[in-house]
Design an enzyme around this catalytic site. Structure first.
Site, PDB file in Angstrom:
ATOM      1  N   ASP A  11      -1.833   1.125   2.355  1.00 51.73           N
ATOM      2  CA  ASP A  11      -2.601   0.143   2.049  1.00 51.73           C
ATOM      3  C   ASP A  11      -1.679  -1.034   1.321  1.00 51.73           C
ATOM      4  O   ASP A  11      -1.512  -0.690   0.166  1.00 51.73           O
ATOM      5  CB  ASP A  11      -3.840   0.318   1.128  1.00 51.73           C
ATOM      6  CG  ASP A  11      -4.679  -0.684   0.790  1.00 51.73           C
ATOM      7  OD1 ASP A  11      -5.045  -1.499   1.559  1.00 51.73           O
ATOM      8  OD2 ASP A  11      -5.371  -0.424  -0.318  1.00 51.73           O
ATOM      9  N   GLU A  72      -2.555  -1.079   6.968  1.00 53.81           N
ATOM     10  CA  GLU A  72      -3.787  -1.797   7.283  1.00 53.81           C
ATOM     11  C   GLU A  72      -3.390  -3.391   7.362  1.00 53.81           C
ATOM     12  O   GLU A  72      -2.550  -4.072   6.911  1.00 53.81           O
ATOM     13  CB  GLU A  72      -4.611  -1.952   5.667  1.00 53.81           C
ATOM     14  CG  GLU A  72      -5.815  -2.916   5.833  1.00 53.81           C
ATOM     15  CD  GLU A  72      -6.725  -2.569   4.698  1.00 53.81           C
ATOM     16  OE1 GLU A  72      -7.480  -1.640   4.647  1.00 53.81           O
ATOM     17  OE2 GLU A  72      -6.707  -3.326   3.735  1.00 53.81           O
ATOM     18  N   ASP A 145      -6.792   2.291  -3.781  1.00 54.43           N
ATOM     19  CA  ASP A 145      -5.708   1.819  -3.055  1.00 54.43           C
ATOM     20  C   ASP A 145      -5.151   3.222  -2.144  1.00 54.43           C
ATOM     21  O   ASP A 145      -4.700   2.895  -1.055  1.00 54.43           O
ATOM     22  CB  ASP A 145      -4.658   1.202  -3.619  1.00 54.43           C
ATOM     23  CG  ASP A 145      -5.120   0.149  -4.728  1.00 54.43           C
ATOM     24  OD1 ASP A 145      -5.398  -0.985  -3.909  1.00 54.43           O
ATOM     25  OD2 ASP A 145      -5.316   0.289  -5.726  1.00 54.43           O
TER      26      ASP A 145
END
Length: 186
Positions: A11, A72, A145
């Site tokens: 992430d 991501e 996260d």
């Protein structure tokens, strides 16, 4: 666990970069290998911040030897400085995958949410709860996260990893994105 696909989910973020490693078997069951957050100081110069993110991801790559890296996908946000930092951290993650000879993929936030919860607009708590259930964790992964990194890894294994392993087809959205990436390379 030779029959499992080991996925490093990332992430991306410049201050907090979530990292999560999972092993996912052909039956879609999964187990936690590693979860954490790589941090950089907001007061440090940008090159030092990117170096800190790179060092943290390199450490995870070396310690856990994933088969694939899933990141991501950066999406438009209102705050330009936030999206720039996210894009820079994403670029570092993709570069490190290439340097390690690993395939890399990107997944949108809504794709990840849909894979994990069945709903593309799920709230963070819903994603954390489902990640904890899938990985049989006693507590929700923290911070968000780190939970997002695990969700990205699971999404990849379930959506692309299993499709690649079984010769299955990509979804229409994944196919359109792959076609757009091929066209951009020309």
């Amino acid at each position: 666990m030779a029959s499992a696909l080991r996925v490093l989910g990332i992430d991306p973020g410049l201050t907090r970069c979530g990292v999560g490693v999972v092993d996912v078997r052909a039956d879609r069951s999964a187990s936690l290998v590693h979860v954490g957050v790589v941090r950089s100081s907001p007061d440090a110069p940008i090159e030092q911040r990117l170096a800190a993110i790179a060092a943290g991801i390199r450490l995870v790559l070396a310690e856990h030897d994933p088969h694939v890296v899933a990141v991501e996908r950066v999406f438009a946000q209102q705050n330009r400085s936030t999206v720039m930092g996210t894009a820079q951290a994403s670029g570092i993650a993709l570069l490190l995958a290439a340097e390690h000879g690993l395939p890399a993929a990107t997944h949108t936030p809504s794709e990840v949410k849909a894979a994990i919860t069945g709903y593309g607009n799920a709230e963070k708590l819903q994603v954390q709860t489902m990640v904890a259930r899938v990985l049989r964790l006693d507590a929700l992964p923290q911070p968000a996260d780190a939970a997002d990194a695990l969700a990205i890894a699971l999404c990849h294994a379930w959506r692309r990893g299993s499709a690649m392993a079984t010769g299955g087809a990509l979804t229409p959205a994944q196919r359109a994105w792959a076609d757009a990436e091929k066209a951009a390379r020309r």
